[in-house]
Scaffold this active site. Structure first.
Site, PDB file in Angstrom:
ATOM      1  N   ASP A  26       0.857  -1.177   0.000  1.00 48.79           N
ATOM      2  CA  ASP A  26       0.000   0.000   0.000  1.00 48.79           C
ATOM      3  C   ASP A  26       0.901   1.238   0.000  1.00 48.79           C
ATOM      4  OD1 ASP A  26      -2.509   1.368   0.197  1.00 48.79           O
ATOM      5  OD2 ASP A  26      -2.021   1.794   2.283  1.00 48.79           O
ATOM      6  N   ASP A  28      -0.318   5.131   0.745  1.00 49.79           N
ATOM      7  CA  ASP A  28      -0.644   6.097   1.797  1.00 49.79           C
ATOM      8  C   ASP A  28      -0.573   5.421   3.163  1.00 49.79           C
ATOM      9  OD1 ASP A  28      -1.329   8.481   0.251  1.00 49.79           O
ATOM     10  OD2 ASP A  28      -3.022   7.315  -0.476  1.00 49.79           O
TER      11      ASP A  28
END
Length: 342
Positions: A26, A28
């Site tokens: 991922d 963010d």
């Protein structure tokens, strides 16, 4: 990993970057926050890559194109090609292309990432409900997305046009804190129309399928900061996961996680990819990890010992998850967590 009830974090005798062929990371809250690299991310990823691990960046943020994300990562010191970036825009574009004819018009409520992904699938992005769209797609459009865009979606949906969403994350990390995500915008349209979109992004299968198709991963490790997207997505895809505590999930939320939100491994940040993971073992009525022993008393979690704080958290997870079974932990964790400086 099978979809069974996880009762404790697992251990690994190998560094995770050696035990798995591909990291599905991922962005963010894991690699960066508010555009700036998170501490230790650049060096950790460089070391994992130099050791032969394939790095792929998987984001529910549909605003930016893979080219733009790759350029940003490269600027941060993480050399990345567009082919190494998989977005929820790509996943939802594939989903739409499988249900409406090639060349059809799609009303876009979002940013450039959605438009590029739709064109890649042979679909035509349009801006108005009056453009006779065959579908509506909604993705994160950034803080400047005009309120009128939601009205365009509502007009089309009210006419029976099928509605798709890239993802339904209610929040998104920013440099100033937690901001509303695409899920909050989706709720605006849902409330106004009474309709429900087809959703592609994490934690749902279309995103996992898109990621595997584009990376060819055989032994993937999902690396994320969110229980309800990254970790649940790994659970749904029946692959292992590493939760890092650099984003939205805190220790208390981890302890209360139901089975689908329980990661295989837990670490402070991306340095956890470069090491083995300690075993959590049964010890009398509780669980031991490193110098800590944790037990579930009648109404609270108890922690005894000293050493690395994360070892204490792992032991607490075992006590909490075993106590909760298939539900969520309702024991008071405050006193036990107060002994740990994470």
């Amino acid at each position: 990993m099978s979809q069974s009830v996880r009762t404790r974090p697992e251990g690994s005798g190998q560094a995770l970057s050696e035990a798995y062929d591909t990291a599905l990371l991922d962005l963010d809250g894991v690699v960066y926050a508010g555009g700036s690299a998170i501490a230790h991310a650049v060096e950790s990823l460089a070391t994992a890559r130099s050791g032969g691990m394939h790095l792929a960046y998987v984001t529910n943020n549909a605003l930016r194109t893979p080219d733009a994300v790759a350029a940003h990562l490269t600027e941060l010191g993480i050399p990345t090609g567009a082919e190494d970036v998989i977005t929820s825009a790509q996943a939802v574009a594939r989903l739409i292309s499988e249900q409406i004819p090639a060349g059809a018009r799609v009303l876009v409520i979002g940013g450039e990432g959605l438009k590029v992904a739709l064109r890649e699938r042979g679909l035509e992005p349009v801006e108005s409900a009056e453009d006779d769209p065959a579908a509506v797609v909604q993705g994160y459009g950034g803080p400047d997305l005009a309120w009128g865009r939601f009205a365009e979606a509502c007009y089309a949906i009210a006419r029976g046009v099928p509605w798709y969403a890239s993802n339904t994350d209610l929040t998104i990390p920013s440099a100033r804190g937690i901001a509303p995500g695409n899920g909050a915008a989706v709720e605006v349209v849902r409330i106004a129309t009474g309709a429900d979109p087809q959703v592609a992004g994490k934690p749902l299968p279309p995103m996992h399928r898109e990621t595997i198709l584009r990376t060819g991963a055989e032994r993937p490790l999902v690396v994320g900061d969110r229980l309800d997207t990254d970790i649940e997505g790994a659970f749904n895809g029946e692959v292992d996961s590493l939760l890092v505590l650099t984003g939205v999930t805190d220790a208390a939320q981890l302890l209360a996680a139901p089975p689908r939100h329980r990661p295989t491994y837990v670490d402070a940040d991306l340095r956890g990819m470069l090491t083995g993971q300690p075993e959590v073992s049964e010890a009398g009525d509780g669980f031991r990890c490193g110098g800590w022993t944790a037990t579930a008393a009648s109404e609270r979690l108890e922690l005894d010992g000293d050493g690395e704080a994360l070892d204490g958290l792992r032991a607490l997870c075992a006590a909490a998850w075993t106590s909760a079974g298939e539900g969520e932990c309702e024991l008071d964790a405050g006193k036990a967590l107060g002994r740990l400086e994470l």
